[in-house]
Motif scaffolding. Structure first.
Motif, PDB file in Angstrom:
ATOM      1  N   VAL A  29      97.327 -32.649   0.434  1.00  0.00           N
ATOM      2  CA  VAL A  29      97.041 -32.807  -0.987  1.00  0.00           C
ATOM      3  C   VAL A  29      97.440 -34.233  -1.316  1.00  0.00           C
ATOM      4  O   VAL A  29      98.537 -34.660  -0.949  1.00  0.00           O
ATOM      5  N   PRO A  30      96.605 -34.990  -2.004  1.00  0.00           N
ATOM      6  CA  PRO A  30      96.919 -36.418  -2.180  1.00  0.00           C
ATOM      7  C   PRO A  30      98.245 -36.684  -2.886  1.00  0.00           C
ATOM      8  O   PRO A  30      98.897 -37.686  -2.616  1.00  0.00           O
ATOM      9  N   GLU A  31      98.642 -35.748  -3.756  1.00  0.00           N
ATOM     10  CA  GLU A  31      99.873 -35.993  -4.511  1.00  0.00           C
ATOM     11  C   GLU A  31     101.143 -35.739  -3.695  1.00  0.00           C
ATOM     12  O   GLU A  31     102.233 -36.139  -4.099  1.00  0.00           O
ATOM     13  N   ARG A  32     100.990 -35.049  -2.577  1.00  0.00           N
ATOM     14  CA  ARG A  32     102.162 -34.732  -1.752  1.00  0.00           C
ATOM     15  C   ARG A  32     102.434 -35.899  -0.820  1.00  0.00           C
ATOM     16  O   ARG A  32     101.823 -36.032   0.239  1.00  0.00           O
ATOM     17  N   ILE A  33     103.374 -36.727  -1.201  1.00  0.00           N
ATOM     18  CA  ILE A  33     103.636 -37.943  -0.439  1.00  0.00           C
ATOM     19  C   ILE A  33     105.010 -37.956   0.199  1.00  0.00           C
ATOM     20  O   ILE A  33     105.406 -38.959   0.788  1.00  0.00           O
ATOM     21  N   GLY A  34     105.740 -36.884   0.097  1.00  0.00           N
ATOM     22  CA  GLY A  34     107.021 -36.811   0.773  1.00  0.00           C
ATOM     23  C   GLY A  34     106.832 -36.523   2.247  1.00  0.00           C
ATOM     24  O   GLY A  34     105.843 -35.915   2.660  1.00  0.00           O
ATOM     25  N   SER A  35     107.774 -36.961   3.063  1.00  0.00           N
ATOM     26  CA  SER A  35     107.648 -36.738   4.504  1.00  0.00           C
ATOM     27  C   SER A  35     107.637 -35.251   4.842  1.00  0.00           C
ATOM     28  O   SER A  35     107.070 -34.854   5.866  1.00  0.00           O
ATOM     29  N   GLU A  36     108.217 -34.430   3.973  1.00  0.00           N
ATOM     30  CA  GLU A  36     108.248 -32.984   4.232  1.00  0.00           C
ATOM     31  C   GLU A  36     106.869 -32.350   4.129  1.00  0.00           C
ATOM     32  O   GLU A  36     106.678 -31.206   4.558  1.00  0.00           O
ATOM     33  N   ALA A  37     105.913 -33.074   3.588  1.00  0.00           N
ATOM     34  CA  ALA A  37     104.557 -32.549   3.440  1.00  0.00           C
ATOM     35  C   ALA A  37     103.756 -32.631   4.733  1.00  0.00           C
ATOM     36  O   ALA A  37     102.647 -32.104   4.810  1.00  0.00           O
ATOM     37  N   PHE A  38     104.296 -33.289   5.743  1.00  0.00           N
ATOM     38  CA  PHE A  38     103.589 -33.483   7.012  1.00  0.00           C
ATOM     39  C   PHE A  38     104.362 -32.797   8.136  1.00  0.00           C
ATOM     40  O   PHE A  38     105.567 -32.979   8.271  1.00  0.00           O
ATOM     41  N   GLU A  39     103.657 -32.031   8.945  1.00  0.00           N
ATOM     42  CA  GLU A  39     104.305 -31.243   9.991  1.00  0.00           C
ATOM     43  C   GLU A  39     104.369 -31.956  11.344  1.00  0.00           C
ATOM     44  O   GLU A  39     105.243 -31.648  12.141  1.00  0.00           O
ATOM     45  N   GLN A  61     109.700 -46.797   7.819  1.00  0.00           N
ATOM     46  CA  GLN A  61     111.140 -46.634   7.638  1.00  0.00           C
ATOM     47  C   GLN A  61     111.877 -47.861   8.150  1.00  0.00           C
ATOM     48  O   GLN A  61     111.554 -48.392   9.215  1.00  0.00           O
ATOM     49  N   VAL A  62     112.848 -48.287   7.345  1.00  0.00           N
ATOM     50  CA  VAL A  62     113.750 -49.347   7.768  1.00  0.00           C
ATOM     51  C   VAL A  62     115.130 -48.735   7.932  1.00  0.00           C
ATOM     52  O   VAL A  62     115.446 -47.716   7.304  1.00  0.00           O
ATOM     53  N   PRO A  63     115.969 -49.348   8.764  1.00  0.00           N
ATOM     54  CA  PRO A  63     117.306 -48.770   8.996  1.00  0.00           C
ATOM     55  C   PRO A  63     118.084 -48.593   7.702  1.00  0.00           C
ATOM     56  O   PRO A  63     118.088 -49.479   6.845  1.00  0.00           O
ATOM     57  N   GLY A  64     118.678 -47.428   7.566  1.00  0.00           N
ATOM     58  CA  GLY A  64     119.503 -47.157   6.406  1.00  0.00           C
ATOM     59  C   GLY A  64     118.757 -46.647   5.203  1.00  0.00           C
ATOM     60  O   GLY A  64     119.367 -46.355   4.163  1.00  0.00           O
ATOM     61  N   LYS A  65     117.429 -46.543   5.311  1.00  0.00           N
ATOM     62  CA  LYS A  65     116.625 -46.055   4.191  1.00  0.00           C
ATOM     63  C   LYS A  65     115.818 -44.843   4.621  1.00  0.00           C
ATOM     64  O   LYS A  65     115.582 -44.609   5.797  1.00  0.00           O
ATOM     65  N   GLU A  66     115.383 -44.096   3.615  1.00  0.00           N
ATOM     66  CA  GLU A  66     114.560 -42.924   3.886  1.00  0.00           C
ATOM     67  C   GLU A  66     113.156 -43.355   4.297  1.00  0.00           C
ATOM     68  O   GLU A  66     112.699 -44.456   3.973  1.00  0.00           O
ATOM     69  N   ARG A  67     112.497 -42.451   4.996  1.00  0.00           N
ATOM     70  CA  ARG A  67     111.115 -42.699   5.378  1.00  0.00           C
ATOM     71  C   ARG A  67     110.257 -42.756   4.110  1.00  0.00           C
ATOM     72  O   ARG A  67     110.360 -41.897   3.230  1.00  0.00           O
ATOM     73  N   GLU A  68     109.396 -43.769   4.050  1.00  0.00           N
ATOM     74  CA  GLU A  68     108.647 -44.072   2.837  1.00  0.00           C
ATOM     75  C   GLU A  68     107.153 -43.868   3.061  1.00  0.00           C
ATOM     76  O   GLU A  68     106.605 -44.315   4.076  1.00  0.00           O
ATOM     77  N   PHE A  69     106.525 -43.212   2.109  1.00  0.00           N
ATOM     78  CA  PHE A  69     105.083 -43.009   2.165  1.00  0.00           C
ATOM     79  C   PHE A  69     104.352 -44.340   2.050  1.00  0.00           C
ATOM     80  O   PHE A  69     104.716 -45.196   1.235  1.00  0.00           O
ATOM     81  N   VAL A  70     103.304 -44.506   2.867  1.00  0.00           N
ATOM     82  CA  VAL A  70     102.487 -45.705   2.808  1.00  0.00           C
ATOM     83  C   VAL A  70     101.069 -45.367   2.357  1.00  0.00           C
ATOM     84  O   VAL A  70     100.557 -45.930   1.393  1.00  0.00           O
ATOM     85  N   ALA A  71     100.433 -44.436   3.066  1.00  0.00           N
ATOM     86  CA  ALA A  71      99.045 -44.095   2.753  1.00  0.00           C
ATOM     87  C   ALA A  71      98.705 -42.760   3.384  1.00  0.00           C
ATOM     88  O   ALA A  71      99.342 -42.337   4.346  1.00  0.00           O
ATOM     89  N   SER A  72      97.687 -42.111   2.821  1.00  0.00           N
ATOM     90  CA  SER A  72      97.204 -40.876   3.422  1.00  0.00           C
ATOM     91  C   SER A  72      95.708 -40.751   3.207  1.00  0.00           C
ATOM     92  O   SER A  72      95.122 -41.444   2.356  1.00  0.00           O
ATOM     93  N   ILE A  73      95.103 -39.842   3.969  1.00  0.00           N
ATOM     94  CA  ILE A  73      93.654 -39.700   3.950  1.00  0.00           C
ATOM     95  C   ILE A  73      93.300 -38.241   4.206  1.00  0.00           C
ATOM     96  O   ILE A  73      93.924 -37.576   5.030  1.00  0.00           O
TER      97      ILE A  73
END
Length: 124
Positions: free
Chosen positions: A102-112, A38-50
């Protein structure tokens, strides 16, 4: 589970950096894991998952071929190896965990569960 991200810092463009995410209070083998930034003023952005077993990974298009995600469940640690860094990679990087990966779930809401973030600054 509590997550602690580390390894950020200042690096020149074209350089490399490895971020770590250490877990406590739980076993990361029970969780799919991910990195966001995340950069200031922007939404949190997906980078990678495993996935839990590390058999499956997913990367944002912007980092494919430059970043590599890995994990060691016995060490309760995940890493993000970043190379060929550019100024566009400057951000606060967060590690995250989910019980329903799930690999397709890349929004920040997918992580608790979330770590506190580590700053990566790439100088041009």
């Amino acid at each position: 589970v509590q997550l602690q991200a580390s390894g950020g810092g200042l690096v020149q463009a074209g350089g490399s950096l490895r971020l770590s995410c250490a877990a406590s209070g739980g076993t990361i083998g029970n969780y799919g894991m991910g990195w966001f930034r995340q950069v200031p003023g922007k939404e949190r952005e997906f980078v990678a998952s495993i996935s839990r077993s590390a058999a499956t990974t997913n990367f944002a298009d912007s980092v494919k071929g430059r970043f590599f995600i890995s994990r060691h469940n016995a060490k309760n640690t995940m890493w993000l190896q970043m190379s060929s860094l550019t100024s566009e990679d400057t951000a606060v990087y967060y590690c995250a965990a989910t019980t329903t990966w799930v690999p397709e779930r890349i929004g920040s809401e997918a992580f608790e569960y979330w770590g506190q973030g580590t700053q990566v600054t790439v100088s041009s």
